[in-house]
Design a protein around this motif. Structure first.
Motif, short mmCIF file in Angstrom:
data_model
loop_
_atom_site.label_atom_id
_atom_site.label_comp_id
_atom_site.label_asym_id
_atom_site.label_seq_id
_atom_site.Cartn_x
_atom_site.Cartn_y
_atom_site.Cartn_z
N LYS A 139 0.87 -1.19 0.00
CA LYS A 139 0.00 0.00 0.00
C LYS A 139 0.90 1.23 0.00
CE LYS A 139 -3.76 2.43 0.18
NZ LYS A 139 -4.72 2.42 -0.93
N TYR A 145 1.14 5.52 -0.29
CA TYR A 145 0.52 6.84 -0.26
C TYR A 145 1.53 7.78 -0.90
CZ TYR A 145 -2.90 4.83 2.92
OH TYR A 145 -3.89 4.04 3.47
N ARG A 193 -6.59 -2.99 7.63
CA ARG A 193 -7.65 -2.36 6.81
C ARG A 193 -7.76 -3.05 5.46
NH1 ARG A 193 -9.74 2.37 8.77
NH2 ARG A 193 -8.51 3.39 10.39
N LEU A 218 -9.49 -6.37 5.79
CA LEU A 218 -10.95 -6.29 5.97
C LEU A 218 -11.64 -5.59 4.79
CD1 LEU A 218 -11.09 -5.47 9.79
CD2 LEU A 218 -11.56 -7.65 8.68
N GLY A 219 -10.88 -5.30 3.76
CA GLY A 219 -11.48 -4.71 2.55
C GLY A 219 -11.87 -3.25 2.71
N LEU A 220 -11.32 -2.59 3.72
CA LEU A 220 -11.70 -1.18 3.93
C LEU A 220 -10.91 -0.24 3.04
CD1 LEU A 220 -12.02 -1.18 7.83
CD2 LEU A 220 -13.87 -0.93 6.18
N ILE A 221 -9.69 -0.63 2.70
CA ILE A 221 -8.92 0.17 1.75
C ILE A 221 -8.39 -0.74 0.66
CG2 ILE A 221 -8.29 2.02 3.36
CD1 ILE A 221 -5.59 0.77 3.71
N ARG A 222 -8.19 -0.15 -0.51
CA ARG A 222 -7.69 -0.94 -1.65
C ARG A 222 -6.18 -1.07 -1.55
NH1 ARG A 222 -9.77 2.94 -5.85
NH2 ARG A 222 -9.78 4.21 -3.98
#
Lengths: 302, 270
Positions: free
Chosen positions: A14, A16, A50, A53-57
């Motif tokens: 991930k 940013y 996250r 749990l599929g909350l962020i890609r």
């Protein structure tokens, strides 16, 4: 057919912008594990959870929960419950109403199951009060209750002891320790080593978005748990020699030279120190505490 | 089923929030203020360009219509966005999106349930405004007959029925404002941003509609749809059918845009 792994993460990434919050993370949580995800604040633990749990890609890698990818939708979370960061609820609803709402989103609220979950975390007597009046510890307990009422096979807990008093922490440990016997696998994230050490047998130590260690705690102790402590007449000269003989990780703490190296390398260094005319005043093998190891894996790597 | 279950809980959540009742109270006070002012100041009247303005203190079935005309400019955007602009943004404020999105109901059902709840609140607002204004004005000026815009005379009861239909028609453009507030609530994650944005949207469209040289497009701009109810009273150039499909397009665009954002959004920290 072999049993599906509760958590199987490969090459998880991930980003940013330029920052890689999670960088090529692999995790394998076996059925019945109480698996600790350990690391300092900002290490990437919550971001990893996250994505689980599929909350962020995610930007790369694969995530499987019991063989299903959470990106596919909530179906992949069928046997999964938990929370990331502190659990959040509607402050204007009561504790019981919040659980009823979540029960409804799970397909129907069984009031007995809700009260049983509340009783399990010792919140039944405050269940009729608005969550806005709850302390942080009570919200943590409500978060655990909201997870348990789903009867999950995998429970994901992110810093669950936050805000709990000592008795609450003790109860949490007892509760978590009993879950594998009930067929529940636990993924327990924390920045507190003592907490993880108390409840988990296997851990992943995360630092700067990377896995610094993954395995059993006793393996961690065996692999990194001891170091040689050398007090020499010329500490700086001893350090240079240590680097020269092939121990680049050797370091000075005050006048003490610390060496993580196999014994034959230590033998060689002691001979070289003698040849160089640097007297050895003390040479001892010291067992490190788990806390030392944790700091070594997280702070030294940084 | 999951949509309706989630919708039921969205309504319960609304029923437990002060904001919900503040909006309904504002709608009721808005209506009452007109009734009381016109009852006390007998010669006050309302601007003559408002449809049926001359009959407003002669029959109790006219004042509810005057409220519609006034609401178009500012009241409708504010009160419609009070809940619609908050319904998604509040999940960000309370940090509860992560809580509900890790249960067994998908994002689509949650989005639909919230949209339905916001629409329901819009209906409740209009119902409140209609009931308070109709009851108040009928008490003040009686259930007397009224002359429509095309000169036709109808009884008081007929006039009341027409006013109810006018309010129902008004729900069409109101649905657009609700959908825009809902979109802004999803996109900005801020209740205040959504409310202000909806007011600016409504005012901007009023401004565009007033621009010279746009006479051909005017029937398809939002402000015109707020006048569609006047066709029930025989006004020329107004059409409920046109308002239906024009508003449906606006609503569809806003909800689709909101869904595109909601479906793909990362639920990161507070």
């Amino acid at each position: 057919m072999s049993e599906l792994l509760p958590v199987e993460v490969r090459g998880l990434v991930k980003r940013y912008g330029e920052l890689a919050a999670v960088d090529d993370v692999d995790l394998t949580v076996e059925p019945g594990d109480i698996y600790g995800l350990l690391g300092p604040n900002g290490a990437g633990k919550t971001t990893t959870l996250r994505m689980l749990l599929g909350l962020i890609r995610r930007d790369g890698g694969t995530v499987k929960l019991f063989g299903r990818d959470p990106v596919e939708g909530v179906g992949a979370l069928e046997d999964v419950a938990g929370f990331v960061e502190s659990p959040a609820f509607y402050p204007y609803l009561t504790g019981r109403e919040n659980l009823r709402l979540l029960g409804a989103l799970d397909g129907g609220a069984d009031l007995r199951a809700i009260d049983a979950a509340l009783e399990r975390v010792d919140l039944l007597d405050r269940a009729g009060d608005r969550v806005g009046t709850y302390s942080l510890g009570m919200r943590q307990r409500l978060g655990i209750a909201s997870s348990l009422m789903r009867s999950p096979k995998l429970l994901v807990l992110d810093e669950p002891a936050n805000g709990l008093d000592p008795a609450g922490i003790r109860d949490l440990r007892t509760l978590v320790a009993a879950l594998p016997e009930q067929g529940v696998t636990v993924l327990y994230s924390s920045h507190l080593l003592a907490e993880v050490e108390e409840v988990c047998k296997r851990v992943a130590i995360v630092n700067d978005g990377k896995i610094a260690f993954e395995g059993r705690l006793d393996e961690l102790r065996a692999s990194y748990g001891s170091a040689y402590r050398i007090e020499a007449a010329d500490p700086t000269g001893a350090l240079e020699l240590a680097h020269r003989v092939g121990a680049p990780q050797a370091r000075l703490e005050g006048h003490v030279l610390w060496l993580d190296a196999p014994s034959d390398l230590v033998d060689q260094l002691s001979i070289e120190l003698g040849r160089a005319g640097i007297a050895i005043r003390q040479l001892a093998r010291e067992q490190r505490s788990l806390e030392d190891l944790f700091f070594r894996l997280t702070e030294d790597a940084a | 089923m999951s949509v309706f279950r989630a919708y039921g809980w969205e309504l319960r959540k609304l029923a437990r929030q002060k904001r919900t009742f503040a909006g309904l109270a504002a709608a009721a006070l808005y209506a009452l203020a007109f009734v009381i002012t016109l009852s006390v100041k007998k010669h006050a009247g309302i601007p003559p360009d408002i449809p049926l303005a001359k009959q407003v203190t002669k029959s109790g079935v006219v004042l509810p219509l005057a409220l519609l005309s006034f609401a178009t400019f500012f009241g409708a955007p504010v009160i419609s966005s009070l809940v619609a602009g908050d319904i998604v943004a509040a999940e960000d404020t309370n940090n509860t999106l992560k809580t509900i999105l890790t249960r067994s109901t998908g994002r689509g059902a949650i989005y639909a349930a919230k949209a339905l709840a916001a629409a329901t609140y819009g209906i409740a607002l209009m119902l409140t405004m209609f009931v308070v204004s109709a009851v108040g004005s009928v008490i003040s000026w009686g259930l007397r007959g009224v002359v429509l815009l095309d000169g036709q005379h109808v009884t008081g009861l007929h006039g009341l029925g027409l006013a109810a239909l006018a309010y129902t028609t008004y729900l069409l453009p109101l649905a657009v404002l609700v959908a825009v507030a809902f979109l802004l609530s999803t996109a900005t994650r801020s209740s205040a941003g959504a409310i202000v944005g909806t007011v600016i949207f409504a005012l901007a469209l009023q401004g565009i509609a007033a621009l010279p040289g746009l006479s051909g497009t005017k029937p398809y701009l939002l402000p015109k749809q707020f006048d569609a109810w006047q066709s029930l009273y025989g006004a020329h150039g107004e059409s409920i059918l046109r308002a239906s499909w024009v508003c449906a397009i606006y609503v569809a665009v806003a909800l689709t845009a909101g869904w595109t954002i909601f479906r793909r959004r990362d639920v990161a920290g507070a």
